[in-house]
Design a protein around this motif. Structure first.
Motif, PDB file in Angstrom:
ATOM      1  N   SER A 359     -11.007  88.067  69.954  1.00  0.00           N
ATOM      2  CA  SER A 359      -9.845  87.654  69.312  1.00  0.00           C
ATOM      3  C   SER A 359      -9.192  89.176  69.171  1.00  0.00           C
ATOM      4  CB  SER A 359      -9.485  87.443  67.941  1.00  0.00           C
ATOM      5  OG  SER A 359     -11.011  85.958  67.375  1.00  0.00           O
ATOM      6  N   TYR A 360      -9.353  89.601  69.464  1.00  0.00           N
ATOM      7  CA  TYR A 360      -8.863  91.687  69.901  1.00  0.00           C
ATOM      8  C   TYR A 360      -7.604  91.209  70.317  1.00  0.00           C
ATOM      9  CZ  TYR A 360     -10.696  92.526  74.750  1.00  0.00           C
ATOM     10  OH  TYR A 360     -11.048  92.457  75.455  1.00  0.00           O
ATOM     11  N   ASN A 361      -6.079  92.101  70.302  1.00  0.00           N
ATOM     12  CA  ASN A 361      -5.141  92.623  71.531  1.00  0.00           C
ATOM     13  C   ASN A 361      -5.341  93.519  72.278  1.00  0.00           C
ATOM     14  OD1 ASN A 361      -2.635  92.523  72.593  1.00  0.00           O
ATOM     15  ND2 ASN A 361      -1.501  92.026  70.486  1.00  0.00           N
ATOM     16  N   PRO A 362      -5.607  93.126  74.022  1.00  0.00           N
ATOM     17  CA  PRO A 362      -5.934  93.963  74.257  1.00  0.00           C
ATOM     18  C   PRO A 362      -4.676  94.919  75.045  1.00  0.00           C
ATOM     19  CG  PRO A 362      -5.620  91.971  75.612  1.00  0.00           C
ATOM     20  CD  PRO A 362      -5.522  91.840  74.142  1.00  0.00           C
ATOM     21  N   ASN A 363      -3.624  94.693  74.284  1.00  0.00           N
ATOM     22  CA  ASN A 363      -2.405  94.902  73.899  1.00  0.00           C
ATOM     23  C   ASN A 363      -2.022  96.274  73.040  1.00  0.00           C
ATOM     24  OD1 ASN A 363      -1.468  93.490  76.555  1.00  0.00           O
ATOM     25  ND2 ASN A 363      -1.072  92.533  75.484  1.00  0.00           N
ATOM     26  N   VAL A 364      -2.746  96.086  72.682  1.00  0.00           N
ATOM     27  CA  VAL A 364      -2.672  97.246  71.465  1.00  0.00           C
ATOM     28  C   VAL A 364      -3.644  98.184  71.119  1.00  0.00           C
ATOM     29  CG1 VAL A 364      -3.458  96.882  68.610  1.00  0.00           C
ATOM     30  CG2 VAL A 364      -2.860  94.477  69.495  1.00  0.00           C
ATOM     31  N   LEU A 365      -2.549  99.177  71.772  1.00  0.00           N
ATOM     32  CA  LEU A 365      -3.293 100.471  72.530  1.00  0.00           C
ATOM     33  C   LEU A 365      -3.223 101.327  71.207  1.00  0.00           C
ATOM     34  CD1 LEU A 365      -1.272 100.002  76.071  1.00  0.00           C
ATOM     35  CD2 LEU A 365      -3.600  99.874  75.056  1.00  0.00           C
ATOM     36  N   PRO A 366      -4.735 102.665  71.742  1.00  0.00           N
ATOM     37  CA  PRO A 366      -4.392 103.692  70.949  1.00  0.00           C
ATOM     38  C   PRO A 366      -3.889 104.519  71.407  1.00  0.00           C
ATOM     39  CG  PRO A 366      -6.463 103.093  72.396  1.00  0.00           C
ATOM     40  CD  PRO A 366      -5.747 102.102  72.761  1.00  0.00           C
ATOM     41  N   VAL A 367      -3.454 105.588  70.451  1.00  0.00           N
ATOM     42  CA  VAL A 367      -2.896 106.911  70.625  1.00  0.00           C
ATOM     43  C   VAL A 367      -3.328 107.789  70.156  1.00  0.00           C
ATOM     44  CG1 VAL A 367      -0.295 107.870  69.621  1.00  0.00           C
ATOM     45  CG2 VAL A 367      -0.097 105.838  69.887  1.00  0.00           C
ATOM     46  N   VAL A 368      -3.787 108.721  71.256  1.00  0.00           N
ATOM     47  CA  VAL A 368      -4.481 110.106  71.452  1.00  0.00           C
ATOM     48  C   VAL A 368      -3.860 110.784  71.674  1.00  0.00           C
ATOM     49  CG1 VAL A 368      -6.478 111.222  72.493  1.00  0.00           C
ATOM     50  CG2 VAL A 368      -7.141 108.196  72.071  1.00  0.00           C
ATOM     51  N   HIS A 369      -3.494 111.771  70.733  1.00  0.00           N
ATOM     52  CA  HIS A 369      -2.727 113.470  71.183  1.00  0.00           C
ATOM     53  C   HIS A 369      -3.691 114.627  70.477  1.00  0.00           C
ATOM     54  CE1 HIS A 369       0.206 113.564  67.879  1.00  0.00           C
ATOM     55  NE2 HIS A 369      -0.189 112.151  67.846  1.00  0.00           N
ATOM     56  N   ARG A 397      -1.068 116.403  75.061  1.00  0.00           N
ATOM     57  CA  ARG A 397      -1.300 117.343  74.376  1.00  0.00           C
ATOM     58  C   ARG A 397      -2.821 118.072  74.489  1.00  0.00           C
ATOM     59  NH1 ARG A 397       3.090 119.571  71.434  1.00  0.00           N
ATOM     60  NH2 ARG A 397       2.312 120.859  70.273  1.00  0.00           N
ATOM     61  N   ILE A 398      -3.437 117.627  75.198  1.00  0.00           N
ATOM     62  CA  ILE A 398      -5.004 117.973  75.193  1.00  0.00           C
ATOM     63  C   ILE A 398      -5.213 119.418  75.739  1.00  0.00           C
ATOM     64  CG2 ILE A 398      -7.066 116.795  75.948  1.00  0.00           C
ATOM     65  CD1 ILE A 398      -6.157 114.774  74.280  1.00  0.00           C
ATOM     66  N   CYS A 399      -5.809 119.859  75.550  1.00  0.00           N
ATOM     67  CA  CYS A 399      -5.938 121.298  75.344  1.00  0.00           C
ATOM     68  C   CYS A 399      -7.201 121.414  75.495  1.00  0.00           C
ATOM     69  CB  CYS A 399      -5.412 122.629  74.405  1.00  0.00           C
ATOM     70  SG  CYS A 399      -5.089 124.067  74.575  1.00  0.00           S
ATOM     71  N   LEU A 400      -7.854 122.555  76.743  1.00  0.00           N
ATOM     72  CA  LEU A 400      -8.803 122.794  76.979  1.00  0.00           C
ATOM     73  C   LEU A 400      -8.027 124.711  77.410  1.00  0.00           C
ATOM     74  CD1 LEU A 400     -10.954 120.644  79.495  1.00  0.00           C
ATOM     75  CD2 LEU A 400     -10.452 120.304  77.453  1.00  0.00           C
ATOM     76  N   SER A 401      -9.309 124.931  76.061  1.00  0.00           N
ATOM     77  CA  SER A 401      -8.923 126.887  76.529  1.00  0.00           C
ATOM     78  C   SER A 401     -10.476 127.387  76.379  1.00  0.00           C
ATOM     79  CB  SER A 401      -8.074 127.121  74.760  1.00  0.00           C
ATOM     80  OG  SER A 401      -8.161 128.345  74.826  1.00  0.00           O
ATOM     81  N   ASN A 402     -10.307 128.717  77.461  1.00  0.00           N
ATOM     82  CA  ASN A 402     -11.680 129.294  77.379  1.00  0.00           C
ATOM     83  C   ASN A 402     -12.775 127.907  77.241  1.00  0.00           C
ATOM     84  OD1 ASN A 402     -13.639 131.217  78.038  1.00  0.00           O
ATOM     85  ND2 ASN A 402     -13.798 131.255  75.590  1.00  0.00           N
ATOM     86  N   VAL A 403     -12.688 127.257  77.928  1.00  0.00           N
ATOM     87  CA  VAL A 403     -14.387 125.814  78.597  1.00  0.00           C
ATOM     88  C   VAL A 403     -14.336 126.272  79.612  1.00  0.00           C
ATOM     89  CG1 VAL A 403     -14.249 124.082  78.892  1.00  0.00           C
ATOM     90  CG2 VAL A 403     -13.185 124.312  77.511  1.00  0.00           C
ATOM     91  N   LYS A 404     -16.359 126.963  79.403  1.00  0.00           N
ATOM     92  CA  LYS A 404     -16.216 127.911  81.147  1.00  0.00           C
ATOM     93  C   LYS A 404     -17.722 127.317  80.679  1.00  0.00           C
ATOM     94  CE  LYS A 404     -13.575 131.184  81.070  1.00  0.00           C
ATOM     95  NZ  LYS A 404     -13.960 132.116  81.086  1.00  0.00           N
ATOM     96  N   LEU A 405     -18.173 125.933  82.098  1.00  0.00           N
ATOM     97  CA  LEU A 405     -19.260 125.110  82.508  1.00  0.00           C
ATOM     98  C   LEU A 405     -19.738 125.762  83.288  1.00  0.00           C
ATOM     99  CD1 LEU A 405     -17.714 121.995  80.663  1.00  0.00           C
ATOM    100  CD2 LEU A 405     -19.343 123.190  79.442  1.00  0.00           C
ATOM    101  N   TYR A 406     -21.156 125.657  83.409  1.00  0.00           N
ATOM    102  CA  TYR A 406     -21.444 126.100  84.408  1.00  0.00           C
ATOM    103  C   TYR A 406     -23.073 125.243  85.062  1.00  0.00           C
ATOM    104  CZ  TYR A 406     -19.492 130.550  83.901  1.00  0.00           C
ATOM    105  OH  TYR A 406     -17.927 131.482  83.919  1.00  0.00           O
TER     106      TYR A 406
END
Ligand code: NAG
Ligand code: NAG
Ligand code: NAG
Ligand code: NAG
Length: 445
Positions: A359-369, A397-406
């Protein structure tokens, strides 16, 4: 312009002096989130209610009698401490009541019975519409509270042992009729402190505060084997004003996750998780160290997570939602993370998790910011990760700052889609969706 009164100036000077003189490096703590633990006016031991800590006697009725006695006192003289002495206190599920402290002495073990046949059922949560794993009701948590106020679960690092393996086996064999029990669930409760307790081998999620406010979880240890199914450490669900700190979690699923209900049920219930601080957590597990979701239909906002020390993880940080969820995930900051060993450093994804029914409505979208991930240092990482929004609901407004992955050899690159934001000092080189957007002013070091 009128000059401020002298007393105000004097107060300002005193305040500045206090700030200057406060010890450098004093750690921030959860104090102030829930009322400070106080001495209870009365003390009673579960042993006085016919209980025996011999590992054989079933103490369900003893716990129920003790709690009923505390309840009948209605918080008289600052509430009552229920003492659990050293020993192994075998029990079925029992309720807590308001104005009580459940105190586990050093060497005290509250151990769940493995006789699951008479385990009581409780109603599904309104924000989920059904049990999380199966339709219908759910088994009551081993330690349960509903509509409580002023509850502490604390002591000298005694253990609450779920003996979950019988439940894990039934889950794997698909012989369970209903959703497995949590070790501790508190519903609709305020002013709660859980501290200095070890949680072990939960049948399902270990600690589940739902519809709660003013909750502190500190100095806890949560242990479950990495191959135990869905044994999340702590799941905060539609709760506000919560602080979790100084804890060690090694479990079979996400270590800490923030949730707020499931699809149409969570949207209708509409209770977000907000005002959450998580700091100084160490742990490992096959899924995420810190997660939001995937059940986030009531919304999740204003979350600060700092000083995570994670090792041997599936994913370092995982923010997950799905079409049909609705809700929002916004103003989330995760910083000061060390990650030693993970399949993925970071995942922010809009296509994770199942649905309660059709019964969920697939058109109801989450907002991520407004999600900021900063000062992350990872080694032995296989894939940097992915940031995958939803076509008609771009994550912004997804911000990655000083993310160092090795990684040992060449680490898998970032994969991005339907996302905008900024990236500064990111290794490996960030995806063009983040590196090239003009939206960078908000994303700084
Ligand atoms: C626990 O409390 C609930 C009310 O919140 C009640 O319905 C239930 O019967 C109690 N269960 C046990 C095992 O005491
Ligand atoms: C956690 O432990 C520390 C050190 O033992 C103690 O100072 C602090 O009060 C504890 N926190 C809580 C909420 O009990
Ligand atoms: C309990 O464990 C915590 C660490 O989680 C520790 O800080 C605290 O000193 C211990 N308390 C006791 C009474 O052993
Ligand atoms: C964002 O969340 C933090 C808590 O982490 C809070 O202090 C701040 O006020 C929030 N910002 C907004 C704009 O709501």
């Amino acid at each position: 312009m009128p000059t401020p009164p002298r007393s105000l100036l004097a107060a300002a000077v005193v305040l500045m002096l206090l700030l200057l003189l406060s010890p450098a490096g004093a750690q921030e703590t959860c104090s102030g989130i829930a009322p400070a633990p106080r001495r209870r006016g009365a003390w009673m031991s579960v042993a006085s209610f016919g209980g025996r800590g011999d590992g054989q006697t079933l103490n369900t009725a003893a716990f129920a009698r003790a709690v009923a006695r505390i309840e009948s006192r209605r918080g008289a003289r600052g509430g009552t401490l229920l003492y659990v002495p050293p020993g192994v206190w075998l029990t079925g599920p029992f309720n807590l009541t308001s104005h009580m402290t459940l105190f586990l002495a050093r060497g005290a073990v509250i151990r769940a019975t493995q006789d699951t046949s008479s385990w009581p059922l409780v109603d599904p949560l309104p924000s989920y519409g059904r049990g999380r794993e199966l339709p219908g009701g759910r088994y009551m948590s081993l330690i349960h509270g509903n509509g409580l106020q002023d509850v502490f679960i604390t002591g000298e690092n005694g253990t609450i042992d779920g003996q979950g393996s019988v439940w894990w086996d039934m889950w794997k064999k698909r012989t369970l009729p209903f959703t497995r029990p949590h070790l501790l669930e508190l519903m609709y409760s305020t002013d709660v402190i859980v501290s200095n307790v070890v949680f072990q081998d939960s049948p399902f999620w270990n600690i589940h505060p739902v519809y709660c406010s003013n909750v502190v979880i500190a100095n806890v240890t949560v242990l479950a084997p990495h191959d135990s199914p869905n044994t999340d450490g702590i799941d905060l669900d539609s709760c506000n004003n919560v602080c979790i700190e100084d804890s060690y979690i090694s479990a079979g699923d996400d270590l800490i996750s923030i949730k707020s209900g499931w699809d149409e049920y969570g949207i209708a219930f509409g209770r977000p998780s907000s005002g959450i601080t998580i700091r100084r957590i160490t742990g490992s597990g096959p899924f995420a160290g810190f997660a939001v979701g995937s059940e986030t239909s009531g919304g999740v906002e204003n979350v600060l997570v700092e000083h995570l020390n994670l090792f041997s993880m599936g994913v370092g940080i995982h923010i997950k939602t799905n079409s049909g969820r609705g809700g929002f995930i916004r103003n989330i900051t995760v910083s000061e993370v060390t990650l030693n060993g993970a399949r993925y450093g970071l995942r922010i994804a809009g296509d994770v998790g199942g649905h309660p029914d059709t019964s969920y409505n697939p058109n109801v979208l989450p907002v991520v910011h407004s999600v900021t991930i900063k000062n992350v240092w990872g080694q032995n990482i296989r894939q940097a990760g992915l940031i995958r929004g939803i076509r008609n609901s771009v994550f912004s407004r997804i911000c990655l700052s000083n993310v160092k992955l090795y990684g040992s050899a060449s680490i898998g690159p970032w994969k991005c889609r339907d996302v905008s934001g900024g990236a500064l000092d990111v290794q490996p080189s960030p995806c063009t969706e983040l590196a090239s957007t003009s939206e960078t002013g908000f994303c700084t070091t």
